[in-house]
Design a protein around this motif. Structure first.
Motif, PDB file in Angstrom:
ATOM      1  N   SER A   1       0.902  -1.309  -0.061  1.00 16.55           N
ATOM      2  CA  SER A   1      -0.172  -0.191  -0.014  1.00 16.55           C
ATOM      3  C   SER A   1       0.987   1.965  -0.076  1.00 16.55           C
ATOM      4  O   SER A   1       0.174   2.612   0.108  1.00 16.55           O
ATOM      5  N   GLU A   2       2.358   1.060   0.156  1.00 22.35           N
ATOM      6  CA  GLU A   2       3.054   2.180   0.113  1.00 22.35           C
ATOM      7  C   GLU A   2       2.767   2.516   1.339  1.00 22.35           C
ATOM      8  O   GLU A   2       2.709   4.417   1.269  1.00 22.35           O
ATOM      9  N   ALA A   3       2.443   2.093   2.863  1.00 20.69           N
ATOM     10  CA  ALA A   3       2.519   3.171   3.641  1.00 20.69           C
ATOM     11  C   ALA A   3       3.042   3.596   3.920  1.00 20.69           C
ATOM     12  O   ALA A   3       2.647   4.931   4.918  1.00 20.69           O
ATOM     13  N   ASN A   4       4.690   3.393   4.022  1.00 22.56           N
ATOM     14  CA  ASN A   4       5.740   4.486   5.160  1.00 22.56           C
ATOM     15  C   ASN A   4       5.493   5.885   3.713  1.00 22.56           C
ATOM     16  O   ASN A   4       6.919   6.087   4.469  1.00 22.56           O
ATOM     17  N   SER A   5       4.954   5.657   2.730  1.00 18.73           N
ATOM     18  CA  SER A   5       5.049   6.689   1.780  1.00 18.73           C
ATOM     19  C   SER A   5       3.508   7.480   2.138  1.00 18.73           C
ATOM     20  O   SER A   5       3.944   8.705   1.399  1.00 18.73           O
ATOM     21  N   LEU A   6       3.008   6.943   3.751  1.00 15.27           N
ATOM     22  CA  LEU A   6       1.878   7.978   3.281  1.00 15.27           C
ATOM     23  C   LEU A   6       1.902   8.733   5.454  1.00 15.27           C
ATOM     24  O   LEU A   6       2.437   7.652   5.586  1.00 15.27           O
ATOM     25  N   SER A   7       1.337   9.305   5.302  1.00 19.83           N
ATOM     26  CA  SER A   7       0.944  10.471   6.681  1.00 19.83           C
ATOM     27  C   SER A   7       0.426   9.725   7.366  1.00 19.83           C
ATOM     28  O   SER A   7      -0.485   8.404   6.989  1.00 19.83           O
ATOM     29  N   ARG A   8       0.692   9.850   8.817  1.00 17.10           N
ATOM     30  CA  ARG A   8      -0.695   8.995   9.624  1.00 17.10           C
ATOM     31  C   ARG A   8      -1.820  10.170   9.779  1.00 17.10           C
ATOM     32  O   ARG A   8      -2.547   8.319   9.436  1.00 17.10           O
ATOM     33  N   ASN A   9      -1.814  10.972   9.276  1.00 19.57           N
ATOM     34  CA  ASN A   9      -3.776  11.164   8.710  1.00 19.57           C
ATOM     35  C   ASN A   9      -3.944  10.813   7.226  1.00 19.57           C
ATOM     36  O   ASN A   9      -4.677  10.801   7.428  1.00 19.57           O
ATOM     37  N   GLU A  10      -2.827  10.529   6.559  1.00 19.60           N
ATOM     38  CA  GLU A  10      -3.674   9.993   5.024  1.00 19.60           C
ATOM     39  C   GLU A  10      -4.164   8.861   5.298  1.00 19.60           C
ATOM     40  O   GLU A  10      -5.061   8.081   5.365  1.00 19.60           O
ATOM     41  N   ARG A  11      -3.794   8.167   6.367  1.00 18.79           N
ATOM     42  CA  ARG A  11      -4.313   6.492   6.498  1.00 18.79           C
ATOM     43  C   ARG A  11      -5.325   6.490   7.673  1.00 18.79           C
ATOM     44  O   ARG A  11      -5.989   6.046   6.833  1.00 18.79           O
ATOM     45  N   GLN A  12      -5.046   7.151   8.602  1.00 18.58           N
ATOM     46  CA  GLN A  12      -6.315   7.517   9.153  1.00 18.58           C
ATOM     47  C   GLN A  12      -7.642   8.301   8.913  1.00 18.58           C
ATOM     48  O   GLN A  12      -8.456   7.336   8.125  1.00 18.58           O
ATOM     49  N   SER A  13      -7.745   8.955   7.437  1.00 19.02           N
ATOM     50  CA  SER A  13      -8.593   9.428   6.425  1.00 19.02           C
ATOM     51  C   SER A  13      -8.613   8.646   5.186  1.00 19.02           C
ATOM     52  O   SER A  13      -9.876   8.235   5.693  1.00 19.02           O
ATOM     53  N   LEU A  14      -8.189   7.568   5.071  1.00 19.32           N
ATOM     54  CA  LEU A  14      -8.760   6.686   4.416  1.00 19.32           C
ATOM     55  C   LEU A  14      -9.188   5.636   4.846  1.00 19.32           C
ATOM     56  O   LEU A  14     -10.233   5.341   4.134  1.00 19.32           O
ATOM     57  N   LEU A  15      -9.021   5.210   5.659  1.00 23.90           N
ATOM     58  CA  LEU A  15      -9.443   4.057   6.846  1.00 23.90           C
ATOM     59  C   LEU A  15     -11.129   4.308   6.825  1.00 23.90           C
ATOM     60  O   LEU A  15     -12.083   4.284   6.791  1.00 23.90           O
ATOM     61  N   GLU A  16     -11.029   6.062   7.256  1.00 22.90           N
ATOM     62  CA  GLU A  16     -12.428   6.600   7.451  1.00 22.90           C
ATOM     63  C   GLU A  16     -13.204   6.738   6.728  1.00 22.90           C
ATOM     64  O   GLU A  16     -14.506   6.225   6.432  1.00 22.90           O
ATOM     65  N   GLU A  17     -12.565   7.162   5.138  1.00 22.34           N
ATOM     66  CA  GLU A  17     -13.311   7.243   4.208  1.00 22.34           C
ATOM     67  C   GLU A  17     -13.770   5.575   3.324  1.00 22.34           C
ATOM     68  O   GLU A  17     -15.056   5.392   2.879  1.00 22.34           O
ATOM     69  N   LEU A  18     -12.952   4.777   3.834  1.00 21.95           N
ATOM     70  CA  LEU A  18     -13.688   3.414   3.658  1.00 21.95           C
ATOM     71  C   LEU A  18     -14.942   2.770   3.997  1.00 21.95           C
ATOM     72  O   LEU A  18     -15.577   2.408   4.018  1.00 21.95           O
ATOM     73  N   ILE A  19     -14.605   3.115   5.607  1.00 25.09           N
ATOM     74  CA  ILE A  19     -15.492   2.300   6.319  1.00 25.09           C
ATOM     75  C   ILE A  19     -16.934   3.071   5.929  1.00 25.09           C
ATOM     76  O   ILE A  19     -17.807   2.378   5.986  1.00 25.09           O
ATOM     77  N   GLU A  20     -17.022   4.561   5.676  1.00 25.72           N
ATOM     78  CA  GLU A  20     -17.859   5.277   5.165  1.00 25.72           C
ATOM     79  C   GLU A  20     -18.898   5.208   4.875  1.00 25.72           C
ATOM     80  O   GLU A  20     -19.797   5.278   3.993  1.00 25.72           O
ATOM     81  N   ALA A  21     -17.528   4.231   3.677  1.00 23.47           N
ATOM     82  CA  ALA A  21     -18.392   3.781   2.252  1.00 23.47           C
ATOM     83  C   ALA A  21     -19.316   2.238   2.166  1.00 23.47           C
ATOM     84  O   ALA A  21     -20.016   1.920   0.881  1.00 23.47           O
ATOM     85  N   GLY A  22     -19.082   1.850   2.830  1.00 24.36           N
ATOM     86  CA  GLY A  22     -19.620   0.914   3.598  1.00 24.36           C
ATOM     87  C   GLY A  22     -18.520  -0.651   3.731  1.00 24.36           C
ATOM     88  O   GLY A  22     -19.612  -1.447   3.719  1.00 24.36           O
ATOM     89  N   VAL A  23     -17.525  -0.602   3.831  1.00 24.16           N
ATOM     90  CA  VAL A  23     -17.031  -1.814   4.017  1.00 24.16           C
ATOM     91  C   VAL A  23     -16.869  -1.840   5.794  1.00 24.16           C
ATOM     92  O   VAL A  23     -16.287  -1.230   5.991  1.00 24.16           O
ATOM     93  N   ASP A  24     -17.156  -3.508   6.232  1.00 21.97           N
ATOM     94  CA  ASP A  24     -17.161  -2.811   7.205  1.00 21.97           C
ATOM     95  C   ASP A  24     -15.785  -3.630   8.255  1.00 21.97           C
ATOM     96  O   ASP A  24     -14.858  -3.886   7.405  1.00 21.97           O
TER      97      ASP A  24
END
Length: 301
Positions: free
Chosen positions: A52-75
């Motif tokens: 996922s290139e996680a170590n090129s993502l900031s902490r805020n980017e990881r948290q935001s993407l996780l929140e968007e994924l859950i808000e979009a309906g992924v359990d």
């Protein structure tokens, strides 16, 4: 979309992170890709790992993407986000966020950059994470990838963590690529879910009592990998494994992240999918054509 990865065996996909023209995470493509992987048969998503290139993502980017994924309906129960960082405080914050979001587990690579650290030093970091998070819902999957991190998840480390936190340490993702070591983990730690980091070892993992695989190439081959899991006891299981291994070997001739992204870009006729963040670099047009030419001889054609 319900989670089944806590029930063995399972396929988890370390989902690729797409970027837009400004090299920012493309939320729309990310959510669509993750939903597609689950629809293809993946039991869960190990978002924000190496692939996922996680170590090129900031902490805020990881948290935001996780929140968007859950808000979009992924359990969230289908998610095992990678939370490992060099700084323990960052790992703690990402872990707290994942647990609070309802994720079933987190994948933690030992702190990297410093080499020649001791097992007890790594043990101290994991202990600090667990005690600072201080949540009985926390389930940790240890990420063993010494080629990338430079720090191994040793048997001693696992033993000590299990003694201290038997209800928190849930499993291991073994990406070292040495089957004898994976088999030893499966045999020595029967209470843990031991995932292979490549589908090339999937059938051996399942037959030995392992939990399945968490594989980069599942981003483009999830349906076929899921089929082997479902048909692991059938007469054609070995043939299915051979087919998976052929595809994996082709991708392993190139950098896996760039190769899987390039293949997706070509398959979806969406050039933006090929984009990686520096210091990584995109495959050239010729390299992409060569990759797709080899794959045309497989079931991915």
């Amino acid at each position: 979309m319900a989670c089944t990865y806590r029930a063995k065996p399972a396929l988890l996909v370390p989902a690729l992170t797409p970027f837009d023209a400004d090299n920012k995470p493309d939320t729309g493509r990310f959510v669509a890709h993750c939903k597609h992987l689950l629809a293809e048969g993946a039991n869960g998503l190990a978002v924000f790992g190496t692939t996922s290139e996680a170590n090129s993502l900031s902490r805020n980017e990881r948290q935001s993407l996780l929140e968007e994924l859950i808000e979009a309906g992924v359990d969230p129960a289908a998610l095992m986000p990678g939370v490992g960082c060099c700084a323990t405080s960052d790992t703690v914050e990402l872990t707290r966020h994942a647990v609070a979001s309802g994720c079933s587990g987190v994948l933690i690579m030992p702190p990297f950059f410093y080499r020649a650290v001791t097992d007890d030093g790594v043990l101290a970091v994991f202990s600090e994470i667990i005690e600072q998070v201080s949540d009985n819902r926390l389930q940790i999957y240890l990420y063993h990838f010494p080629k990338m991190s430079g720090v191994a998840v040793t048997s001693y480390l696992i033993e000590q963590l299990l003694k201290r936190y038997p209800d928190t340490i849930a499993g291991v993702k073994d990406s070292a690529g040495v089957w004898a070591e994976t088999k030893s983990m499966i045999n020595n730690f029967p209470s843990l879910d031991i995932f292979s980091g490549s589908e090339s070892y999937l059938l051996r993992n399942l037959r030995a009592g392992g939990a399945g695989c968490i594989s980069a190439t599942a981003n483009v081959n999830a349906a076929a990998i899921s089929e082997l899991i479902n048909q692991r006891d059938s007469n054609n299981a070995d043939q299915l494994q051979q087919s998976l291994t052929e595809v994996r070997v082709i991708f392993e001739k190139r950098p896996l992240i760039q190769g899987t992204k390039a293949f997706l870009a070509k398959k979806l006729n969406d050039p933006n999918w090929a984009q990686v963040r520096p210091p990584l670099f995109n495959l050239s047009a010729q390299e992409t054509d060569d990759l797709c030419g080899e794959l045309a001889q497989t079931h991915l054609a």
